[in-house]
Scaffold this active site. Structure first.
Site, mmCIF file in Angstrom:
data_model
loop_
_atom_site.group_PDB
_atom_site.id
_atom_site.type_symbol
_atom_site.label_atom_id
_atom_site.label_comp_id
_atom_site.label_asym_id
_atom_site.label_seq_id
_atom_site.Cartn_x
_atom_site.Cartn_y
_atom_site.Cartn_z
ATOM 1 N N LYS A 1 0.839 -1.200 0.000
ATOM 2 C CA LYS A 1 0.000 0.000 0.000
ATOM 3 C C LYS A 1 0.874 1.250 0.000
ATOM 4 O O LYS A 1 1.887 1.308 0.696
ATOM 5 C CB LYS A 1 -0.931 -0.015 1.212
ATOM 6 C CG LYS A 1 -1.985 1.091 1.196
ATOM 7 C CD LYS A 1 -2.953 0.945 2.362
ATOM 8 C CE LYS A 1 -4.009 2.032 2.378
ATOM 9 N NZ LYS A 1 -4.959 1.873 3.505
ATOM 10 N N SER B 1 -9.793 1.889 2.494
ATOM 11 C CA SER B 1 -8.887 2.619 1.622
ATOM 12 C C SER B 1 -7.839 1.726 0.965
ATOM 13 O O SER B 1 -7.134 2.160 0.059
ATOM 14 C CB SER B 1 -8.176 3.708 2.447
ATOM 15 O OG SER B 1 -7.368 3.133 3.463
ATOM 16 N N SER C 1 -10.216 -0.516 6.801
ATOM 17 C CA SER C 1 -9.634 -0.327 5.472
ATOM 18 C C SER C 1 -8.892 -1.529 4.916
ATOM 19 O O SER C 1 -8.467 -1.514 3.765
ATOM 20 C CB SER C 1 -8.700 0.889 5.478
ATOM 21 O OG SER C 1 -9.439 2.073 5.634
#
Length: 492
Positions: free
Chosen positions: A80, A155, A179
């Site tokens: 990420k 996210s 997330s």
């Protein structure tokens, strides 16, 4: 296995260990897959092809020399883009950090480097991890590999989509209020949010420091346990890091759930939960009962206030954490300004996106004079009530079972105009972060449109081994039933 990109981490470990496939061949398969499908999916912001091949070649060279290699050597991963990677852009999917190259690695990257994991690239996300759809990225939205007309969740949507689409063997994400778990549920994979402090946050660009936690997204429960083995550990550079002895989270996977007490909270099955999700989650609970677990009906009244408390606490911490982005030392800087005050104003106005500005403003308001006691202090009091509620349930039960999200993945752009409706999608996941406990999301079926449904298992502090055991038992049972889980291979 018909193709390399549909293999699990565990399978790749065995194949490479038996010299049936080299690390370089494995990485090339994934790079080819990325080239094939990522133009449509948009899982990545940065692809590190040259470095990945070099890392893979180094693994093959050591293996050829007869070196004893770490378990995850040569396994390709997506990271990420809010996790710092030395020499590789870490943008947080923002204009503010669009060209930022960290001079150091995050703790989890140091751990993966020691394991000789190969980084394929940096995964797309909602800007500064603020969002539930990965449509808030400065660069591009990410699409759900199961249906590119749907969102992948957020996210960590880029990380989830990369795994679900076969663009990475596993991925790392961060979880502030769901997330990791929500995109895992939307994409039909496994997402683990560990106990707060079990995995160091050093090198994770902060959103809300008391809530953030790094964790793995994988195809299977065993893969998740293998990755957590690698990234968990004490780090003196993180004041919140737990000095917890190393565990092998794969050790008890096959012990089953006989005698386990599983709580079913009434508050998680009320208004707003879709009929398809509710039906599947209740059938999953019944399946656990068939496997020998005892279901316990419980009430957790404080959960009704969890979402409001979360958005006050997280926004307050975000407004403080993001104050460092001022155009002075690093990141975006406005081109024209008359004085330092105007530099701050223009840099932040131009550098932050709409959702980030909304949360900064909400957080600044909650912390302002005259409103602190009414909002932030009250949210912290609710936090204590939530923690006490979880403790009370865990005094009686081993695990809590619930939905991950009220619905399955919805259409791209469907909720962009109504942020409050989008925030409601976090209602079942945020209590875990508020309490700092671990939780795992895994697929338990599909809706009428074939979109994955995720079930969430929550446990007390440092109960990851028990959660993996419960999740593995369900996964194995569903793999043997036609109506069970979601196939690991992506539709694309």
């Amino acid at each position: 296995m018909t193709d390399g990109f549909s293999a699990t981490v565990d399978q790749l470990i065995q194949l490479q260990g038996a010299n049936e496939i080299s690390a370089k061949e494995t990485v090339q398969i994934y790079l080819d897959r990325i080239q094939q499908v990522d133009p449509e999916i948009g899982a990545y912001i940065t692809i590190t092809e040259e470095t990945a091949l070099q890392q893979a070649e180094a693994v093959d060279a050591l293996r050829a020399q007869g070196e004893t290699l770490p378990l995850l050597a040569g396994i390709p991963a997506a990271i990420k883009d809010n996790i710092c990677t030395k020499g590789v852009k870490t943008t947080c999917a923002s204009k503010m950090l669009a060209s930022f190259v960290p001079p150091y690695d995050a703790f989890v990257m140091e751990q993966l480097t020691d394991q000789r994991v190969v980084m394929l690239g940096k995964a797309n996300m909602d800007e500064f991890a603020m969002g539930s759809t990965t449509e808030n990225s400065y660069f591009h939205p990410t699409k759900n590999p199961r249906n590119p007309q749907r969102v992948p969740g957020g996210s960590s949507g880029g990380s989830a989509a990369a795994v679900a689409a076969g663009e990475a063997a596993f991925a790392l994400g961060s979880d502030t209020g769901g997330s990791i778990r929500q995109p895992a549920a939307f994409c039909g994979i496994v997402g683990m949010k560990p106990t707060y402090g079990l995995v160091s946050r050093y090198g994770l660009v902060a959103f809300a420091s008391s809530l953030d936690q790094i964790g793995p997204l994988t195809r299977t429960v065993r893969d998740s346990a293998l990755i957590l083995n690698a990234i968990a550990g004490h780090d003196c550079r993180d004041a919140t890091s737990l000095a917890h002895p190393a565990e092998d989270y794969t050790r008890d996977l096959e012990k089953g759930v006989q005698g386990m007490r599983i709580a079913i909270p009434r508050e998680y099955f009320g208004e707003g939960l879709s009929a398809a999700v509710k039906d599947r989650i209740l059938k999953t609970a019944a399946l656990y009962e068939k496997l020998g677990a005892e279901l316990v009906d419980v009430s957790m009244e404080s959960m009704k206030s969890a979402l409001a408390a979360y958005y006050v606490i997280s926004s307050a911490e975000a407004s403080s954490n993001l104050a460092r982005f001022d155009g002075i030392r690093y990141g975006y800087r406005a081109a024209e300004y008359a004085d330092i005050d105007e530099l701050y104003k223009k840099t932040r106005s131009e550098g932050f996106g709409r959702e980030v500005k909304r949360r900064i403003m909400l957080g600044s308001f909650a912390l302002s004079s005259g409103y602190y006691d009414a909002y932030y202090k009250k949210a912290l009091q609710v936090r204590t009530l939530i923690m006490n509620d979880f403790k009370r349930v865990f005094d009686r039960c081993d695990v809590i079972l619930s939905p991950v999200a009220p619905t399955t993945a919805y259409g791209l752009g469907e909720k962009c105009s109504d942020p409050l409706e989008m925030y409601m999608g976090d209602i079942y996941t945020v209590p875990v972060n508020i309490a700092g406990i671990p939780a795992i999301s895994m697929p338990c079926g599909v809706d009428a449109d074939g979109m994955p449904i995720g079930v969430q298992l929550m446990g007390p502090t440092l109960s990851e081994a028990a959660l993996y055991r419960a999740a593995y038992a369900l996964e194995q049972e569903m793999n043997g039933t036609e109506s069970g889980g979601v196939k690991n291979a992506a539709r694309l």
